[in-house]
Design a protein around this motif. Structure first.
Motif, short mmCIF file in Angstrom:
data_model
loop_
_atom_site.label_atom_id
_atom_site.label_comp_id
_atom_site.label_asym_id
_atom_site.label_seq_id
_atom_site.Cartn_x
_atom_site.Cartn_y
_atom_site.Cartn_z
N ILE A 11 0.87 -1.21 -0.08
CA ILE A 11 -0.04 -0.09 -0.05
C ILE A 11 0.93 1.19 -0.17
O ILE A 11 0.81 2.23 -0.76
CB ILE A 11 -0.98 0.02 1.10
CG1 ILE A 11 -1.89 -1.15 1.16
CG2 ILE A 11 -1.62 1.38 1.29
CD1 ILE A 11 -3.02 -1.32 2.29
N SER A 12 1.74 1.30 0.77
CA SER A 12 2.63 2.42 0.89
C SER A 12 3.37 2.65 -0.48
O SER A 12 3.58 3.71 -0.84
CB SER A 12 4.02 2.17 1.94
OG SER A 12 3.28 2.11 3.33
N ASP A 13 3.87 1.45 -1.15
CA ASP A 13 4.58 1.79 -2.23
C ASP A 13 3.63 2.06 -3.29
O ASP A 13 3.88 2.75 -4.38
CB ASP A 13 5.14 0.23 -2.80
CG ASP A 13 6.43 0.01 -1.79
OD1 ASP A 13 6.92 0.83 -1.10
OD2 ASP A 13 6.78 -1.30 -2.08
N ASN A 14 2.37 1.67 -3.44
CA ASN A 14 1.50 2.04 -4.49
C ASN A 14 1.22 3.60 -4.23
O ASN A 14 0.93 4.11 -5.57
CB ASN A 14 0.01 1.25 -4.07
CG ASN A 14 0.22 -0.21 -4.40
OD1 ASN A 14 1.15 -0.61 -5.31
ND2 ASN A 14 -0.58 -1.22 -3.84
N TYR A 35 -11.90 -0.46 1.44
CA TYR A 35 -11.98 -1.17 0.39
C TYR A 35 -11.48 -2.59 0.76
O TYR A 35 -11.21 -3.69 0.03
CB TYR A 35 -11.16 -1.14 -0.78
CG TYR A 35 -11.17 0.29 -1.34
CD1 TYR A 35 -12.00 0.28 -2.51
CD2 TYR A 35 -11.16 1.37 -0.85
CE1 TYR A 35 -12.48 1.62 -3.37
CE2 TYR A 35 -11.33 2.72 -1.33
CZ TYR A 35 -12.00 2.89 -2.76
OH TYR A 35 -12.19 3.93 -3.22
N GLY A 36 -11.89 -3.04 2.06
CA GLY A 36 -11.88 -4.36 2.61
C GLY A 36 -10.41 -4.77 2.97
O GLY A 36 -10.17 -6.00 3.59
N SER A 214 -4.54 2.74 -4.61
CA SER A 214 -3.91 2.54 -3.25
C SER A 214 -3.54 1.21 -3.06
O SER A 214 -2.44 0.82 -2.37
CB SER A 214 -4.61 3.45 -2.14
OG SER A 214 -4.56 4.75 -2.48
N TYR A 215 -4.50 0.36 -3.26
CA TYR A 215 -4.52 -1.25 -2.78
C TYR A 215 -3.83 -2.06 -3.89
O TYR A 215 -3.99 -3.22 -3.70
CB TYR A 215 -5.79 -1.62 -2.36
CG TYR A 215 -6.34 -0.59 -1.31
CD1 TYR A 215 -5.76 -0.60 -0.12
CD2 TYR A 215 -7.38 0.66 -1.81
CE1 TYR A 215 -6.31 0.29 0.79
CE2 TYR A 215 -7.77 1.43 -0.78
CZ TYR A 215 -7.23 1.29 0.36
OH TYR A 215 -7.71 2.09 1.16
N ARG A 235 1.14 -3.09 -6.81
CA ARG A 235 1.05 -4.51 -6.44
C ARG A 235 -0.04 -4.56 -5.60
O ARG A 235 -0.15 -3.94 -4.63
CB ARG A 235 2.39 -4.85 -5.52
CG ARG A 235 2.67 -6.23 -5.18
CD ARG A 235 3.97 -6.16 -4.73
NE ARG A 235 4.63 -5.20 -3.91
CZ ARG A 235 4.55 -5.49 -2.42
NH1 ARG A 235 4.46 -6.69 -2.01
NH2 ARG A 235 5.15 -4.78 -1.76
N PRO A 236 -0.82 -5.73 -5.68
CA PRO A 236 -2.03 -6.25 -4.89
C PRO A 236 -1.55 -6.21 -3.35
O PRO A 236 -0.49 -7.00 -3.14
CB PRO A 236 -2.67 -7.41 -5.43
CG PRO A 236 -2.11 -7.46 -6.80
CD PRO A 236 -0.70 -6.92 -6.68
#
Length: 332
Positions: A11-14, A35-36, A214-215, A235-236
């Motif tokens: 998440i940080s990288d995205n 978003y879950g 973001s996710y 990346r997921p």
């Protein structure tokens, strides 16, 4: 036991990747339990990636996040018929205003000597949740009057792309640029039009709102093999893991899975098809035993949210957002 692992670094990288791609500040959207993905884990990760603020759907979500200890700027943009603006103001939560009437409501909720921070949202073509064009002039003038009286502080001007076509989005962007120029005397710090999809194509404003990107999921929504997301450097972050025993996996409808006959899971590295599902479990085509990756990263040979979306004819957003709050979320 079925559970969710969240790669917080992803998440940080995205967020960092999208900041670099757009050249703009990022407001990370954490509505619907991020978003879950789990709002507490995801919020901290987004801030670590450089998000300047977090956005929730409503005041209740923002209040809950603030009470978890979140210190960064929070923004809530959808309001019920009787919103708790006083609660938002007490906890330094910024709110989005979509009508002249709401301007007066938030002004009444301000504390003496402490104006209420607001973002004015203008409808430039989405057709909902925005100040209609016929009221733009009145809304700007009213906001200016209330700001001069220290009732409110206009910290943002925003809109939302409809996403019906590239041409329509360009028209909205042009209209938004014209509008924000007219309202520049309000002194808003944040000018934002684009969410994840628009951030890839539009350049209006100095800030973007990132939701699904973001996710690590592509905002197009039907990226079955994850190639579009990987092309952007995303990346997921989410993996739904479960246990398979003799072909029965301990995850079902109660966990938020949509019915998807023909879908497959990865059980100890082997692809195994789904033949049926019920409330508590999923039955596979072979009596395999081991760890099952239900949703994961296509780059690792796992079925992604985009693949599940294709199997049930929906979008990746719905696959991850539907995952039950009762499923344990663990940092990976």
């Amino acid at each position: 036991m079925a559970h969710i692992e969240i790669a917080t670094q992803a998440i940080s990288d995205n967020v960092a990747v999208m900041r670099q791609h757009t050249g703009k500040d990022v407001i990370a959207v954490v509505k619907a339990n991020a978003y879950g993905h789990g709002v507490e884990l995801a919020s901290a990760a987004a801030v670590a990636g450089g998000a300047v603020a977090l956005a929730t759907a409503d005041i209740a979500e923002a209040v809950a996040l603030r009470k978890l200890g979140c210190k960064v700027t929070l923004l809530a943009w959808l309001h019920s018929s009787m919103p708790r603006f006083v609660d938002a103001h007490e906890l330094d939560i910024q709110v989005v205003i979509s009508s002249v009437e709401r301007l007066d409501h938030v002004a009444a909720a301000h504390a003496p000597g402490r104006p209420f921070d607001v973002h004015l949202k203008f409808d430039t073509g989405l057709g909902r949740n925005g100040i209609p064009k016929a009221d733009w002039r009145v809304a700007i003038e009213r906001a200016d009057a209330l700001q001069r009286r220290d009732r409110i502080r206009v910290v943002g001007l925003m809109s939302h792309l409809a996403g019906t076509s590239d041409a329509a989005d360009r028209q909205q962007a042009e209209l938004f640029d014209f509008l924000t120029a007219k309202a520049s005397y309000l002194g808003a710090e944040r000018i934002h039009l684009s969410a994840s999809q628009g951030a890839l194509t539009q350049s209006s404003g100095n800030t973007v709102r990132l939701g699904i990107a973001s996710y690590g999921l592509h905002p197009e929504g039907r990226d079955a093999d994850g190639a579009l997301a990987r092309h952007l450097g995303l990346r997921p972050a989410l993996r739904l893991l479960a246990r398979a025993e003799h072909g029965v996996v301990d995850v079902g409808f109660r966990d938020g899975l949509l019915p998807a006959p023909g879908a497959w899971m990865l059980v100890d590295g082997e692809r195994v098809r789904v033949i049926s599902q019920d409330v508590r479990s999923t039955t596979l085509e072979r009596p395999v035993t081991g760890q099952a990756v239900v949703i994961g990263d296509p780059a690792r040979g796992e079925p992604g949210a985009g693949a599940w979306a294709e199997w049930v004819d929906t979008i990746n957003y719905e696959i991850v957002t539907r995952l039950a709050p009762g499923l344990e979320r663990r940092p990976a």
